[in-house]
Motif scaffolding. Structure first.
Motif, PDB file in Angstrom:
ATOM      1  N   VAL A 103     -15.376  -8.793   6.646  1.00  0.00           N
ATOM      2  CA  VAL A 103     -16.003  -8.299   5.417  1.00  0.00           C
ATOM      3  C   VAL A 103     -17.271  -7.497   5.727  1.00  0.00           C
ATOM      4  O   VAL A 103     -18.076  -7.883   6.574  1.00  0.00           O
ATOM      5  CB  VAL A 103     -16.323  -9.476   4.470  1.00  0.00           C
ATOM      6  CG1 VAL A 103     -17.068  -8.999   3.229  1.00  0.00           C
ATOM      7  CG2 VAL A 103     -15.032 -10.182   4.082  1.00  0.00           C
ATOM      8  N   ASP A 104     -17.411  -6.367   5.036  1.00  0.00           N
ATOM      9  CA  ASP A 104     -18.584  -5.473   5.116  1.00  0.00           C
ATOM     10  C   ASP A 104     -18.749  -4.778   6.465  1.00  0.00           C
ATOM     11  O   ASP A 104     -19.813  -4.258   6.763  1.00  0.00           O
ATOM     12  CB  ASP A 104     -19.881  -6.212   4.756  1.00  0.00           C
ATOM     13  CG  ASP A 104     -19.913  -6.630   3.304  1.00  0.00           C
ATOM     14  OD1 ASP A 104     -19.293  -5.935   2.472  1.00  0.00           O
ATOM     15  OD2 ASP A 104     -20.546  -7.643   2.981  1.00  0.00           O
ATOM     16  N   ARG A 105     -17.718  -4.738   7.267  1.00  0.00           N
ATOM     17  CA  ARG A 105     -17.758  -4.052   8.563  1.00  0.00           C
ATOM     18  C   ARG A 105     -17.207  -2.641   8.356  1.00  0.00           C
ATOM     19  O   ARG A 105     -16.045  -2.480   8.022  1.00  0.00           O
ATOM     20  CB  ARG A 105     -16.910  -4.825   9.563  1.00  0.00           C
ATOM     21  CG  ARG A 105     -16.899  -4.240  10.955  1.00  0.00           C
ATOM     22  CD  ARG A 105     -16.065  -5.116  11.880  1.00  0.00           C
ATOM     23  NE  ARG A 105     -16.626  -6.443  12.035  1.00  0.00           N
ATOM     24  CZ  ARG A 105     -17.562  -6.747  12.931  1.00  0.00           C
ATOM     25  NH1 ARG A 105     -18.040  -5.841  13.733  1.00  0.00           N
ATOM     26  NH2 ARG A 105     -18.016  -7.980  13.031  1.00  0.00           N
ATOM     27  N   PRO A 106     -18.027  -1.593   8.528  1.00  0.00           N
ATOM     28  CA  PRO A 106     -17.518  -0.227   8.338  1.00  0.00           C
ATOM     29  C   PRO A 106     -16.555   0.159   9.468  1.00  0.00           C
ATOM     30  O   PRO A 106     -16.869  -0.017  10.639  1.00  0.00           O
ATOM     31  CB  PRO A 106     -18.773   0.639   8.359  1.00  0.00           C
ATOM     32  CG  PRO A 106     -19.796  -0.174   9.075  1.00  0.00           C
ATOM     33  CD  PRO A 106     -19.437  -1.617   8.881  1.00  0.00           C
ATOM     34  N   LEU A 107     -15.394   0.637   9.083  1.00  0.00           N
ATOM     35  CA  LEU A 107     -14.347   1.013  10.032  1.00  0.00           C
ATOM     36  C   LEU A 107     -14.023   2.493   9.830  1.00  0.00           C
ATOM     37  O   LEU A 107     -13.737   2.920   8.718  1.00  0.00           O
ATOM     38  CB  LEU A 107     -13.095   0.161   9.798  1.00  0.00           C
ATOM     39  CG  LEU A 107     -13.318  -1.360   9.833  1.00  0.00           C
ATOM     40  CD1 LEU A 107     -12.113  -2.097   9.276  1.00  0.00           C
ATOM     41  CD2 LEU A 107     -13.617  -1.814  11.252  1.00  0.00           C
ATOM     42  N   ARG A 108     -14.042   3.263  10.908  1.00  0.00           N
ATOM     43  CA  ARG A 108     -13.803   4.711  10.821  1.00  0.00           C
ATOM     44  C   ARG A 108     -12.324   5.012  11.000  1.00  0.00           C
ATOM     45  O   ARG A 108     -11.695   4.567  11.956  1.00  0.00           O
ATOM     46  CB  ARG A 108     -14.609   5.447  11.884  1.00  0.00           C
ATOM     47  CG  ARG A 108     -14.517   6.965  11.774  1.00  0.00           C
ATOM     48  CD  ARG A 108     -15.420   7.640  12.786  1.00  0.00           C
ATOM     49  NE  ARG A 108     -15.032   7.377  14.150  1.00  0.00           N
ATOM     50  CZ  ARG A 108     -14.177   8.132  14.851  1.00  0.00           C
ATOM     51  NH1 ARG A 108     -13.642   9.188  14.308  1.00  0.00           N
ATOM     52  NH2 ARG A 108     -13.897   7.821  16.095  1.00  0.00           N
ATOM     53  N   VAL A 109     -11.756   5.791  10.077  1.00  0.00           N
ATOM     54  CA  VAL A 109     -10.353   6.194  10.172  1.00  0.00           C
ATOM     55  C   VAL A 109     -10.207   7.172  11.335  1.00  0.00           C
ATOM     56  O   VAL A 109     -10.922   8.170  11.403  1.00  0.00           O
ATOM     57  CB  VAL A 109      -9.859   6.835   8.861  1.00  0.00           C
ATOM     58  CG1 VAL A 109      -8.426   7.337   9.007  1.00  0.00           C
ATOM     59  CG2 VAL A 109      -9.973   5.851   7.702  1.00  0.00           C
ATOM     60  N   VAL A 110      -9.279   6.876  12.250  1.00  0.00           N
ATOM     61  CA  VAL A 110      -9.063   7.738  13.417  1.00  0.00           C
ATOM     62  C   VAL A 110      -7.681   8.367  13.428  1.00  0.00           C
ATOM     63  O   VAL A 110      -7.457   9.357  14.121  1.00  0.00           O
ATOM     64  CB  VAL A 110      -9.316   6.992  14.742  1.00  0.00           C
ATOM     65  CG1 VAL A 110     -10.784   6.609  14.871  1.00  0.00           C
ATOM     66  CG2 VAL A 110      -8.423   5.778  14.875  1.00  0.00           C
ATOM     67  N   ASP A 111      -6.731   7.812  12.675  1.00  0.00           N
ATOM     68  CA  ASP A 111      -5.373   8.360  12.655  1.00  0.00           C
ATOM     69  C   ASP A 111      -4.669   7.893  11.395  1.00  0.00           C
ATOM     70  O   ASP A 111      -4.939   6.800  10.890  1.00  0.00           O
ATOM     71  CB  ASP A 111      -4.608   7.884  13.894  1.00  0.00           C
ATOM     72  CG  ASP A 111      -3.334   8.673  14.152  1.00  0.00           C
ATOM     73  OD1 ASP A 111      -3.180   9.769  13.580  1.00  0.00           O
ATOM     74  OD2 ASP A 111      -2.500   8.194  14.939  1.00  0.00           O
ATOM     75  N   VAL A 112      -3.768   8.729  10.893  1.00  0.00           N
ATOM     76  CA  VAL A 112      -3.015   8.414   9.684  1.00  0.00           C
ATOM     77  C   VAL A 112      -1.531   8.539  10.004  1.00  0.00           C
ATOM     78  O   VAL A 112      -1.111   9.498  10.649  1.00  0.00           O
ATOM     79  CB  VAL A 112      -3.393   9.365   8.526  1.00  0.00           C
ATOM     80  CG1 VAL A 112      -2.614   9.021   7.263  1.00  0.00           C
ATOM     81  CG2 VAL A 112      -4.896   9.310   8.259  1.00  0.00           C
ATOM     82  N   SER A 113      -0.750   7.580   9.551  1.00  0.00           N
ATOM     83  CA  SER A 113       0.693   7.589   9.781  1.00  0.00           C
ATOM     84  C   SER A 113       1.393   8.062   8.511  1.00  0.00           C
ATOM     85  O   SER A 113       1.071   7.613   7.413  1.00  0.00           O
ATOM     86  CB  SER A 113       1.145   6.169  10.136  1.00  0.00           C
ATOM     87  OG  SER A 113       2.527   6.118  10.307  1.00  0.00           O
ATOM     88  N   TYR A 114       2.350   8.971   8.680  1.00  0.00           N
ATOM     89  CA  TYR A 114       3.106   9.489   7.544  1.00  0.00           C
ATOM     90  C   TYR A 114       4.575   9.119   7.711  1.00  0.00           C
ATOM     91  O   TYR A 114       5.127   9.263   8.796  1.00  0.00           O
ATOM     92  CB  TYR A 114       2.994  11.022   7.465  1.00  0.00           C
ATOM     93  CG  TYR A 114       1.569  11.498   7.321  1.00  0.00           C
ATOM     94  CD1 TYR A 114       0.942  11.499   6.090  1.00  0.00           C
ATOM     95  CD2 TYR A 114       0.850  11.923   8.434  1.00  0.00           C
ATOM     96  CE1 TYR A 114      -0.369  11.920   5.964  1.00  0.00           C
ATOM     97  CE2 TYR A 114      -0.459  12.349   8.311  1.00  0.00           C
ATOM     98  CZ  TYR A 114      -1.066  12.350   7.074  1.00  0.00           C
ATOM     99  OH  TYR A 114      -2.360  12.767   6.956  1.00  0.00           O
ATOM    100  N   SER A 115       5.206   8.647   6.638  1.00  0.00           N
ATOM    101  CA  SER A 115       6.626   8.318   6.695  1.00  0.00           C
ATOM    102  C   SER A 115       7.174   8.206   5.283  1.00  0.00           C
ATOM    103  O   SER A 115       6.628   7.477   4.452  1.00  0.00           O
ATOM    104  CB  SER A 115       6.841   6.996   7.431  1.00  0.00           C
ATOM    105  OG  SER A 115       8.198   6.618   7.362  1.00  0.00           O
ATOM    106  N   ALA A 116       8.253   8.909   5.037  1.00  0.00           N
ATOM    107  CA  ALA A 116       8.904   8.842   3.734  1.00  0.00           C
ATOM    108  C   ALA A 116       9.654   7.528   3.552  1.00  0.00           C
ATOM    109  O   ALA A 116      10.005   7.168   2.428  1.00  0.00           O
ATOM    110  CB  ALA A 116       9.870  10.017   3.577  1.00  0.00           C
ATOM    111  N   THR A 117       9.902   6.810   4.645  1.00  0.00           N
ATOM    112  CA  THR A 117      10.661   5.567   4.554  1.00  0.00           C
ATOM    113  C   THR A 117       9.800   4.337   4.828  1.00  0.00           C
ATOM    114  O   THR A 117      10.305   3.292   5.219  1.00  0.00           O
ATOM    115  CB  THR A 117      11.860   5.597   5.529  1.00  0.00           C
ATOM    116  OG1 THR A 117      11.366   5.822   6.848  1.00  0.00           O
ATOM    117  CG2 THR A 117      12.855   6.668   5.137  1.00  0.00           C
ATOM    118  N   SER A 118       8.513   4.442   4.600  1.00  0.00           N
ATOM    119  CA  SER A 118       7.602   3.309   4.783  1.00  0.00           C
ATOM    120  C   SER A 118       7.372   2.621   3.446  1.00  0.00           C
ATOM    121  O   SER A 118       7.352   3.263   2.393  1.00  0.00           O
ATOM    122  CB  SER A 118       6.271   3.812   5.351  1.00  0.00           C
ATOM    123  OG  SER A 118       5.398   2.734   5.534  1.00  0.00           O
ATOM    124  N   ALA A 119       7.170   1.320   3.491  1.00  0.00           N
ATOM    125  CA  ALA A 119       6.908   0.571   2.268  1.00  0.00           C
ATOM    126  C   ALA A 119       5.430   0.600   1.876  1.00  0.00           C
ATOM    127  O   ALA A 119       5.072   0.243   0.759  1.00  0.00           O
ATOM    128  CB  ALA A 119       7.371  -0.871   2.425  1.00  0.00           C
TER     129      ALA A 119
END
Length: 129
Positions: A103-119
């Motif tokens: 909780v309250d720990r800032p996390l930096r986005v480094v990569d994003v996953s894209y998929s049309a078949t992901s839930a």
């Protein structure tokens, strides 16, 4: 049942199993704070709600400038229907979790996953503490 029907069912059910709550923010620049005489960073919330945060690798030592830090990487999942795309350099903060250390720990986005078949929508963050 078609693949799309199965995905729709999974996408509707999965948020119930996301036990954390988080906010994802996008950097908006700096503004001068006349009260403090300093510049403040502006972060705008782009997603607030259910999420699941799971570690994906052990921490690794690296240097940030002249300071040695340990980078820890996590996978964050949010509901597939989240309206705003997450981008690298966005910031994620867990606001509620059964694990109080998260909780309250800032996390930096480094990569994003894209998929049309992901839930769910998945992206990867680093804790640079």
């Amino acid at each position: 049942m078609s693949l799309q029907d199965a995905l729709a069912a999974a996408r509707a059910l999965l948020p119930r199993f996301m036990e954390e709550q988080c906010v994802v923010e996008r950097y908006g620049g700096r503004v001068f704070n006349a009260t403090t005489g300093k510049y403040d960073e502006v972060w705008t919330p782009i997603y607030t709600g259910a999420c699941a945060v799971k570690p994906v690798a052990a921490g690794r030592d690296t240097e940030l400038g002249e300071i040695e830090v340990v980078l820890r990487r996590y996978r964050v999942s949010i509901p597939f229907g989240a309206a705003v795309p997450i981008k690298p350099d966005d910031r994620t903060t867990v606001t509620s979790s059964a694990d109080p250390w998260l909780v309250d720990r800032p996390l930096r986005v480094v990569d994003v996953s894209y998929s049309a078949t992901s839930a769910s929508r998945k992206f990867f963050v680093e804790d640079q503490s």
